[in-house]
Write an enzyme that holds these catalytic residues in place. Structure first.
Site, PDB file in Angstrom:
ATOM      1  N   GLY A   1      -0.709  -2.095  -5.801  1.00 29.11           N
ATOM      2  CA  GLY A   1      -1.597  -3.185  -5.383  1.00 29.11           C
ATOM      3  C   GLY A   1      -2.983  -2.658  -5.054  1.00 29.11           C
ATOM      4  N   HIS A   2      -3.054  -1.415  -4.654  1.00 26.59           N
ATOM      5  CA  HIS A   2      -4.342  -0.738  -4.426  1.00 26.59           C
ATOM      6  C   HIS A   2      -4.254   0.604  -5.144  1.00 26.59           C
ATOM      7  CE1 HIS A   2      -7.827   1.110  -2.706  1.00 26.59           C
ATOM      8  NE2 HIS A   2      -7.954   0.271  -1.700  1.00 26.59           N
TER       9      HIS A   2
ATOM     10  N   GLU B   1     -14.322  -8.097   0.156  1.00 27.66           N
ATOM     11  CA  GLU B   1     -14.859  -6.754  -0.134  1.00 27.66           C
ATOM     12  C   GLU B   1     -15.033  -6.529  -1.643  1.00 27.66           C
ATOM     13  OE1 GLU B   1     -12.602  -4.494   3.455  1.00 27.66           O
ATOM     14  OE2 GLU B   1     -11.356  -4.830   1.707  1.00 27.66           O
TER      15      GLU B   1
ATOM     16  N   CYS C   1     -16.544   3.387   1.535  1.00 30.37           N
ATOM     17  CA  CYS C   1     -15.499   3.900   0.625  1.00 30.37           C
ATOM     18  C   CYS C   1     -15.805   3.566  -0.835  1.00 30.37           C
ATOM     19  CB  CYS C   1     -14.146   3.278   0.941  1.00 30.37           C
ATOM     20  SG  CYS C   1     -13.374   3.893   2.422  1.00 30.37           S
TER      21      CYS C   1
ATOM     22  N   HIS D   1       0.793  -1.235   0.000  1.00 22.57           N
ATOM     23  CA  HIS D   1       0.000   0.000   0.000  1.00 22.57           C
ATOM     24  C   HIS D   1       0.829   1.292   0.000  1.00 22.57           C
ATOM     25  CE1 HIS D   1      -3.324  -2.699   1.139  1.00 22.57           C
ATOM     26  NE2 HIS D   1      -4.163  -1.714   0.957  1.00 22.57           N
TER      27      HIS D   1
ATOM     28  N   GLU E   1     -19.269  -1.357   0.980  1.00 20.79           N
ATOM     29  CA  GLU E   1     -18.397  -0.504   1.799  1.00 20.79           C
ATOM     30  C   GLU E   1     -18.628   0.973   1.495  1.00 20.79           C
ATOM     31  OE1 GLU E   1     -14.227  -1.529   1.590  1.00 20.79           O
ATOM     32  OE2 GLU E   1     -13.668   0.373   2.541  1.00 20.79           O
TER      33      GLU E   1
ATOM     34  N   CYS F   1     -10.636   3.025   7.046  1.00 24.44           N
ATOM     35  CA  CYS F   1     -10.645   3.794   5.799  1.00 24.44           C
ATOM     36  C   CYS F   1     -11.906   4.638   5.630  1.00 24.44           C
ATOM     37  CB  CYS F   1     -10.498   2.847   4.615  1.00 24.44           C
ATOM     38  SG  CYS F   1     -11.595   1.423   4.705  1.00 24.44           S
ATOM     39  N   CYS F   2     -13.064   4.127   6.117  1.00 22.99           N
ATOM     40  CA  CYS F   2     -14.321   4.808   5.782  1.00 22.99           C
ATOM     41  C   CYS F   2     -14.561   6.126   6.527  1.00 22.99           C
ATOM     42  CB  CYS F   2     -15.504   3.870   5.984  1.00 22.99           C
ATOM     43  SG  CYS F   2     -15.414   2.368   4.991  1.00 22.99           S
TER      44      CYS F   2
ATOM     45  N   HIS G   1     -11.901  -6.338  -5.816  1.00 24.08           N
ATOM     46  CA  HIS G   1     -12.101  -5.441  -4.671  1.00 24.08           C
ATOM     47  C   HIS G   1     -12.723  -4.121  -5.153  1.00 24.08           C
ATOM     48  CE1 HIS G   1     -10.629  -2.512  -1.617  1.00 24.08           C
ATOM     49  NE2 HIS G   1     -10.959  -3.495  -0.796  1.00 24.08           N
TER      50      HIS G   1
HETATM   51  O1  FUB Z   1      -6.822  -1.552   1.548  1.00 18.54           O
HETATM   52  C1  FUB Z   1      -7.114  -0.222   1.927  1.00 18.54           C
HETATM   53  C2  FUB Z   1      -8.562  -0.090   2.297  1.00 18.54           C
HETATM   54  O2  FUB Z   1      -8.865  -0.905   3.406  1.00 18.54           O
HETATM   55  C3  FUB Z   1      -9.524  -0.549   1.228  1.00 18.54           C
HETATM   56  O3  FUB Z   1      -9.825   0.406   0.285  1.00 18.54           O
HETATM   57  C4  FUB Z   1     -10.701  -0.938   2.028  1.00 18.54           C
HETATM   58  O4  FUB Z   1     -11.584  -1.753   1.327  1.00 18.54           O
HETATM   59  C5  FUB Z   1     -10.086  -1.602   3.229  1.00 18.54           C
HETATM   60  O5  FUB Z   1      -9.804  -2.921   2.970  1.00 18.54           O
HETATM   61 ZN    ZN Z   2     -13.586   2.062   3.704  1.00 14.48          ZN
END
Ligand code: FUB
Ligand code: ZN
Length: 643
Positions: free
Chosen positions: A185-186, A314, A332, A134, A330, A410-411, A262
């Site tokens: 990765g994200h 997710e 987010c 991340h 979620e 995160c949210c 995801h």
């Molecule tokens: O991986 C970072 C954040 O944490 C993701 O966007 C959310 O879904 C949670 O898994």
């Molecule tokens: Zn979130």
């Protein structure tokens, strides 16, 4: 040319519906989240976010604590502060933010790198685990925050830090020989880099975002290769047997036509794709965005605008798989969907994107925060039986009450930055065509300066409680402007009047286009009363059921009004729904609906019987889904059986 949101510094929201949420950002949400991140809230999950930075900056001894992406919590908080300062200057808050920025700068390494997890864990090699680490995701959120903070305060320190980090990323990653050929990765850094480019004009940031998008899913999968390197250390146990679909790296992005994996990763990537499609005038990329959007919104989205129906990983699953009681949705992910929809609307000029943006803002996203601003939903179910939300079951991710904080948080700060930047969704301006787009109906004032024009806008409405909007425009120069008023997909009998006379308009991509040559006031009316909505019969979970919707608001039944066991209820759809003004939830409209209930007392059998229980008439009360669980724990459902 795309249209662009108006400057947040020039938008003041004073709205019956939204102000009670937006005003909380400064008075409650930002201070509350600050306390959480300083571990000052009793009984909340610990954060350690600020302490991680203090350790990384060498101010304190200690261990890293939290998720690998813990830094993003403070990044999103800073972005929310940046947005909030834009329309609500506050010296003390700015001083606190400056101190955080000083801390981030101290935690930045010589070469520009910022990440407390990898800085504190000196035995972990940076960029060695792009799949799970991340670092690029975290960088992206910090970049977005730096842009927002510069735009509201004009202060460069944070921005300069993030440009140094972006420069490091540009020199580290790329297709060229000797560079790291990986990608995040994200996804998220792409959005940050594009924002940095749009602010600074530094083309390399845009090209870097394009590299990340183009490299993803092309050739040998980077993450699978990475996992096979000697000494590779996994961070997340659930990533064993990694499926590249999870991170949308299973195919080149232009070949993807269904939303996979995801959900947050997916929609953040689609945001960047939409931006790049515009910047490079890349039609193929725009077509991919359209296909992905259509797949989500026509087959994989809840009526509330929630996406990502699986609690495991997710993720998106398959078309029409939209279970109500163990879904994920979620917060987010819906925020990402709104950001994607706004970009698509601004690039294509089509109002249908905003229909979805509005749906998710008024329902899934708003449900993510309590009315007092101090607790949050991460997962947003459409049906809850609190006793059944048990650990180690298929519903263990479903929380029947909003939480003070989360281990993976995160949210909550994502909601903070979304409410703080609500203004970006209301209006857009297209410079080339001199068009003012009115996307959302939210009272307040706005100003837009462009060339010789200083446009003043005043909108007054009690929407969504009433469907009448008064818009006054002044500061119009001789050339005039074109007013583009969104005609919501649920609106009937849409009309515009001025000085008591009907104003003719041309319908263009879902907007009512009105040529405006001088200052004036426009009244907009439409009908959007309460109605019953059914789902496509392919949605197994909803067959034979109806949801009750009024304007953009999806309603639900709560135990507080209707007793327990919502599955025993039926709605009679051959009726006019009665609306009732109420003081509940800071002022709202409740809906009264006639139906029937299976009478538990008439049940004579044990667990099973051939006997049929009686049904008795009942009048049900429905409340906006966004406000559910603001009156204690109880059952809730959106979909109800139809009689
Ligand atoms: O991986 C970072 C954040 O944490 C993701 O966007 C959310 O879904 C949670 O898994
Ligand atoms: Zn979130």
């Amino acid at each position: 040319m795309r249209s662009e949101s108006l400057d947040l510094r020039k938008i003041k929201i004073k709205d019956t519906f939204w102000s009670k949420h937006v005003d909380l950002v400064k008075s409650v949400i930002i201070p509350y989240q600050w306390d959480v991140m300083n571990d000052q809230i009793a009984d909340a999950e610990s954060s350690h976010c600020l302490e991680n930075f203090q350790i990384a900056a060498g101010q304190k001894e200690g261990e890293f604590y939290g998720a690998v992406f813990q830094d993003t919590d403070i990044a999103k908080w800073l972005e929310a502060v940046g947005f909030s300062l834009a329309y609500c200057p506050d010296k003390e808050l700015e001083r606190t933010a400056d101190e955080v920025i000083d801390l981030i700068a101290q935690a930045q390494q010589e070469d520009g790198y910022i990440n407390t997890y990898f800085t504190i864990h000196t035995d972990e090699k940076r960029w060695s685990n792009l799949c799970e680490g991340h670092e690029l995701y975290t960088a992206g959120h910090l970049m977005e925050a730096a842009v927002a903070y510069y735009q509201s305060t004009g202060k460069r320190k944070f921005l300069d830090c993030m440009c140094r980090f972006a420069d490091l990323i540009c020199s580290t990653f790329g297709a060229e020989k000797g560079k790291n050929h990986g990608y995040p990765g994200h996804q998220e850094v792409e959005i940050g880099l594009i924002k940095l480019y749009r602010l600074t004009g530094e083309r390399r940031y845009l090209d870097q975002a394009k590299y990340f998008i183009d490299a993803r899913g092309a050739g040998e999968n980077y993450f699978l290769k990475e996992m096979n390197t000697p000494d590779h250390r996994m961070i997340f146990p659930e990533f064993h047997n990694y499926d590249p679909c999870y991170s949308q790296s299973h195919l080149p992005v232009r070949k993807q036509d269904t939303a996979e994996g995801h959900a947050v990763r997916a929609v953040y990537m689609y945001c960047a794709m939409a931006d790049l499609a515009y910047e490079y005038q890349d039609q193929e990329l725009l077509e991919a965005c359209k296909k992905l959007w259509n797949n989500i919104t026509q087959r994989r989205m809840y009526i509330t605008g929630g996406i990502g129906s699986s609690g495991i990983l997710e993720r998106f699953t398959t078309d029409y798989d939209l279970p109500n009681e163990y879904n994920y949705s979620e917060t987010c992910a819906s925020i990402g969907l709104a950001l994607f929809g706004l970009r698509m609307a601004q690039v294509t000029g089509e109002a249908s994107y905003i229909d979805v943006v509005e749906r998710t803002l008024y329902n899934n996203i708003l449900a993510g925060i309590a009315l007092d601003g101090r607790s949050f939903f991460y997962v947003n179910p459409l049906e809850v039986w609190p006793d059944a939300c048990m650990e180690r079951t298929s519903k263990e991710h479903v929380k029947p009450v909003r939480q003070k904080w989360f281990g993976v948080a995160c949210c909550p700060p994502n909601i903070a930055r979304t409410l703080a930047s609500l203004g970006q969704y209301i209006y857009s301006w297209n410079r080339e065509h001199r068009e003012l787009y009115v996307n959302l109906f939210v009272s307040g004032t706005a100003e837009h300066q462009t060339g010789n024009l200083t446009l003043q806008i005043n909108m007054e409405t009690k929407f969504p409680w009433e469907n009448q909007i008064t818009m006054s425009l002044s500061g119009i120069s001789e050339e005039g402007i074109r007013l583009m008023i969104r005609i919501p997909d649920y609106a009937e009998n849409f009309r515009i009047c001025s000085n008591g006379k009907k104003v003719p308009y041309r319908e263009n991509k879902g907007y009512a286009a009105v040529e405006v040559k001088k200052a004036g006031t426009y009244e907009i009316f439409f009908d959007a009363g309460a109605r019953f909505v059914r789902a496509n019969p392919q949605v197994r979970a909803d067959v034979g059921k109806v949801a009750v919707v009024r304007g953009p608001l999806v309603y639900c039944l709560e135990e507080a009004d209707n007793g327990e066991n919502m599955s025993a209820l039926y709605i009679d759809t051959k009726q006019e729904i009665t609306e009732k003004a109420s003081d509940l939830f800071g002022g709202s409209i409740l809906l009264c609906i006639k139906g029937e209930r299976v009478v538990q007392d008439s049940w004579t059998g044990g667990l099973y019987s051939t006997a049929k229980p009686e049904q008795k008439p009942v009048t049900l009360t429905a409340v906006p889904y966004a406000y559910w669980n603001n009156r204690g724990v109880g059952e809730m459902t959106v979909w109800v059986k139809e009689m």
